[in-house]
Motif scaffolding. Sequence first.
Motif, PDB file in Angstrom:
ATOM      1  N   TYR A 105       0.819  -1.205   0.000  1.00  0.00           N
ATOM      2  CA  TYR A 105       0.000   0.000   0.000  1.00  0.00           C
ATOM      3  C   TYR A 105       0.849   1.248   0.000  1.00  0.00           C
ATOM      4  O   TYR A 105       0.328   2.354  -0.074  1.00  0.00           O
ATOM      5  CB  TYR A 105      -0.966  -0.030   1.200  1.00  0.00           C
ATOM      6  N   ARG A 106       2.183   1.033   0.100  1.00  0.00           N
ATOM      7  CA  ARG A 106       3.151   2.125   0.024  1.00  0.00           C
ATOM      8  C   ARG A 106       2.926   3.223   1.060  1.00  0.00           C
ATOM      9  O   ARG A 106       3.211   4.386   0.818  1.00  0.00           O
ATOM     10  CB  ARG A 106       3.190   2.720  -1.383  1.00  0.00           C
ATOM     11  N   PHE A 107       2.402   2.832   2.210  1.00  0.00           N
ATOM     12  CA  PHE A 107       2.451   3.776   3.314  1.00  0.00           C
ATOM     13  C   PHE A 107       3.895   3.842   3.781  1.00  0.00           C
ATOM     14  O   PHE A 107       4.665   2.904   3.599  1.00  0.00           O
ATOM     15  CB  PHE A 107       1.557   3.319   4.463  1.00  0.00           C
ATOM     16  N   GLN A 147       7.120   6.539   8.678  1.00  0.00           N
ATOM     17  CA  GLN A 147       6.984   7.850   9.311  1.00  0.00           C
ATOM     18  C   GLN A 147       5.520   8.302   9.312  1.00  0.00           C
ATOM     19  O   GLN A 147       4.998   8.819  10.283  1.00  0.00           O
ATOM     20  CB  GLN A 147       7.846   8.856   8.546  1.00  0.00           C
ATOM     21  N   GLY A 157       9.552  15.135   8.658  1.00  0.00           N
ATOM     22  CA  GLY A 157       9.743  14.547   7.346  1.00  0.00           C
ATOM     23  C   GLY A 157       8.692  15.075   6.384  1.00  0.00           C
ATOM     24  O   GLY A 157       7.583  15.418   6.791  1.00  0.00           O
ATOM     25  N   GLN A 198       7.027  13.444   4.190  1.00  0.00           N
ATOM     26  CA  GLN A 198       5.886  12.523   4.190  1.00  0.00           C
ATOM     27  C   GLN A 198       4.974  12.817   5.385  1.00  0.00           C
ATOM     28  O   GLN A 198       3.756  12.839   5.287  1.00  0.00           O
ATOM     29  CB  GLN A 198       6.412  11.095   4.283  1.00  0.00           C
ATOM     30  N   GLN A 199       5.613  13.075   6.520  1.00  0.00           N
ATOM     31  CA  GLN A 199       4.877  13.363   7.748  1.00  0.00           C
ATOM     32  C   GLN A 199       4.071  14.647   7.603  1.00  0.00           C
ATOM     33  O   GLN A 199       2.892  14.711   7.959  1.00  0.00           O
ATOM     34  CB  GLN A 199       5.891  13.478   8.878  1.00  0.00           C
ATOM     35  N   GLU A 218       1.111  14.258   5.276  1.00  0.00           N
ATOM     36  CA  GLU A 218       0.028  13.518   5.930  1.00  0.00           C
ATOM     37  C   GLU A 218      -0.744  14.434   6.884  1.00  0.00           C
ATOM     38  O   GLU A 218      -1.972  14.452   6.900  1.00  0.00           O
ATOM     39  CB  GLU A 218       0.607  12.312   6.690  1.00  0.00           C
ATOM     40  N   VAL A 253      -3.721  12.915  -0.098  1.00  0.00           N
ATOM     41  CA  VAL A 253      -3.970  12.490   1.284  1.00  0.00           C
ATOM     42  C   VAL A 253      -5.365  12.942   1.716  1.00  0.00           C
ATOM     43  O   VAL A 253      -6.102  12.202   2.374  1.00  0.00           O
ATOM     44  CB  VAL A 253      -2.897  13.050   2.238  1.00  0.00           C
ATOM     45  N   ARG A 303      -7.888  10.615   0.312  1.00  0.00           N
ATOM     46  CA  ARG A 303      -7.871   9.324   1.007  1.00  0.00           C
ATOM     47  C   ARG A 303      -8.668   9.402   2.305  1.00  0.00           C
ATOM     48  O   ARG A 303      -9.448   8.513   2.626  1.00  0.00           O
ATOM     49  CB  ARG A 303      -6.417   8.965   1.302  1.00  0.00           C
ATOM     50  N   SER A 328       9.437   9.111  -5.604  1.00  0.00           N
ATOM     51  CA  SER A 328       8.693   7.987  -5.049  1.00  0.00           C
ATOM     52  C   SER A 328       7.813   8.427  -3.890  1.00  0.00           C
ATOM     53  O   SER A 328       6.772   7.834  -3.623  1.00  0.00           O
ATOM     54  CB  SER A 328       9.636   6.868  -4.629  1.00  0.00           C
ATOM     55  N   GLN A 359       4.678   9.390  -5.482  1.00  0.00           N
ATOM     56  CA  GLN A 359       4.061   8.198  -6.093  1.00  0.00           C
ATOM     57  C   GLN A 359       3.416   7.332  -5.025  1.00  0.00           C
ATOM     58  O   GLN A 359       2.355   6.747  -5.243  1.00  0.00           O
ATOM     59  CB  GLN A 359       5.113   7.391  -6.859  1.00  0.00           C
ATOM     60  N   ASP A 360       4.061   7.259  -3.862  1.00  0.00           N
ATOM     61  CA  ASP A 360       3.491   6.452  -2.777  1.00  0.00           C
ATOM     62  C   ASP A 360       2.102   6.943  -2.401  1.00  0.00           C
ATOM     63  O   ASP A 360       1.190   6.154  -2.153  1.00  0.00           O
ATOM     64  CB  ASP A 360       4.410   6.491  -1.543  1.00  0.00           C
ATOM     65  N   PHE A 361       1.952   8.260  -2.341  1.00  0.00           N
ATOM     66  CA  PHE A 361       0.633   8.795  -1.983  1.00  0.00           C
ATOM     67  C   PHE A 361      -0.407   8.415  -3.032  1.00  0.00           C
ATOM     68  O   PHE A 361      -1.579   8.195  -2.706  1.00  0.00           O
ATOM     69  CB  PHE A 361       0.693  10.310  -1.813  1.00  0.00           C
ATOM     70  N   VAL A 398      -0.341   5.613  -4.843  1.00  0.00           N
ATOM     71  CA  VAL A 398      -0.664   4.199  -4.648  1.00  0.00           C
ATOM     72  C   VAL A 398      -1.627   4.021  -3.481  1.00  0.00           C
ATOM     73  O   VAL A 398      -2.579   3.231  -3.547  1.00  0.00           O
ATOM     74  CB  VAL A 398       0.625   3.372  -4.405  1.00  0.00           C
ATOM     75  N   GLN A 399      -1.399   4.786  -2.410  1.00  0.00           N
ATOM     76  CA  GLN A 399      -2.292   4.673  -1.250  1.00  0.00           C
ATOM     77  C   GLN A 399      -3.730   4.962  -1.650  1.00  0.00           C
ATOM     78  O   GLN A 399      -4.670   4.316  -1.163  1.00  0.00           O
ATOM     79  CB  GLN A 399      -1.840   5.627  -0.141  1.00  0.00           C
ATOM     80  N   LYS A 457      -5.149   2.120  -3.899  1.00  0.00           N
ATOM     81  CA  LYS A 457      -5.479   0.939  -3.098  1.00  0.00           C
ATOM     82  C   LYS A 457      -6.697   1.143  -2.203  1.00  0.00           C
ATOM     83  O   LYS A 457      -7.150   0.222  -1.533  1.00  0.00           O
ATOM     84  CB  LYS A 457      -4.270   0.570  -2.229  1.00  0.00           C
TER      85      LYS A 457
END
Lengths: 232, 249
Positions: free
Chosen positions: A21-23, A26, B41, B43-44, B47, B88, B91, B111, B114-116, B118-119, B122
């Motif tokens: 799920y690529r979470f 962090q 971060g 990513q943090q 989110e 985010v 989601r 990436s 890209q991860d966000f 994919v989340q 999914k």
Amino acid sequence: YNHSIIKGEAAAIETELLRDYRFGQQQLIEIWGQACAHAITKAYPLSSLSKKQPTVLVICGPDQNGSIGLVCARHLRIYEYEPTIYHPKRSSQSLHQDFTVQCEKMDIPFLSYLPTEVQLINDAYNLVIDAMLGPDADCANIKEPYPGILVTLKQVKIPIASVDVPSGWDVEEPSQDGINPEVLISLTAPKKCAMSFSGKHFLAGRFLPYDIQKKYELNLPDYPGTDCLIEL
Amino acid sequence: MDKMNHSSAEAEAETIEPLRYLSKGEAAAIETELLRDYRFGQQQLIEIWGQACAHAITKAYPLSSLSKKQPTVLVICGPDQNGSIGLVCARHLRIYEYEPTIYHPKRSSQSLHQDFTVQCEKMDIPFLSYLPTEVQLINDAYNLVIDAMLGPDADCANIKEPYPGILVTLKQVKIPIASVDVPSGWDVEEPSQDGINPEVLISLTAPKKCAMSFSGKHFLAGRFLPYDIQKKYELNLPDYPGTDCLIEL
């Protein structure tokens, strides 16, 4: 809810979240820590705290459970609680170190040692947040300083709120003579040991993709409105 | 909710200093400090911001207030951070039982971003392969549009396709637009000349200068900023109520 997860499942779910799920780790820790903080504000609202200052002792372990505690402490500070952190063993991973720095930069005090004199803890803090050992800990093999801390915690008179699993409890077994938290904040889904938990039980961390919920037949309850936590 | 005073040195009556509106440089500097000195971060942060945006949307447009049969929301995401915040947000809206659809025409190669994506995939959130230019189709299908295209770091004089085209379409939609951080196409520091006209603006962390001339519903979201940064930049952020991560300005 009627499905609590066992040790292997908790790890499997997390692996899937990261790998498929690529979470990011962090990201997950931030989500869980924030949800924990919300649970604390629900279980122990500022107005309900009896001491003059809204002090909270947050005991953090070296790994993920500890980092969740750090994020929880940071959010509690923003909600105007006064957390103090005891973080005796630091991880060498920069991910976990970063969470420590974030707390230090919020002027959250870090204790250099935990008083063994229990009355000092009872007097100074309104409650203790146990973020020492998570579901991946090996209960038969807890290394210092945690056994010592657990001995102290068994004697404190102020409430303990545990993050995900009460430290020292086996993930799947009811506790024999472990600590006795007043509140348990299960992350994502409750663990098997929580079935015998008799205190206030929150489920926190409302982000789990539906496919995982279905795959593991979690049957999570409906969270109210836009809350990220629910009392079980 | 009562604010407990833990500063014994709080002698004088509180004077409310005005909220600061940031310039482009200040917004960038704050983020650099958060990443470099405070060790947050990316990513943090994304989110935190995305979740706060979703909260703002549920506040501004509660499920019960949506007029269409399904609680559909169109989320238009740009290629960089502003877009990821939109992902985010989408989601979390899905988790809150809205039905977001994402239009994410240009994907980042990083990436992290890209991860966000994919989340969201999914979570079974549909991704459009193109945006209808027939505005009525958008008006009919969605209750609102979330504009997460361009953030404060965008160069407004130099917006590359497909965003100018999307902005043209957005200027014609009849359904509400909620913009993330800055309305796309607006200069960060100037009032908009002929840009899109969102109904809602969700400022992240601190409002930007262009928001001074924003006349719609303005939320401040993202309650995590360390006090030292707030003081250093004299942000004078308002008191968030209780444990809310957003406040209406």
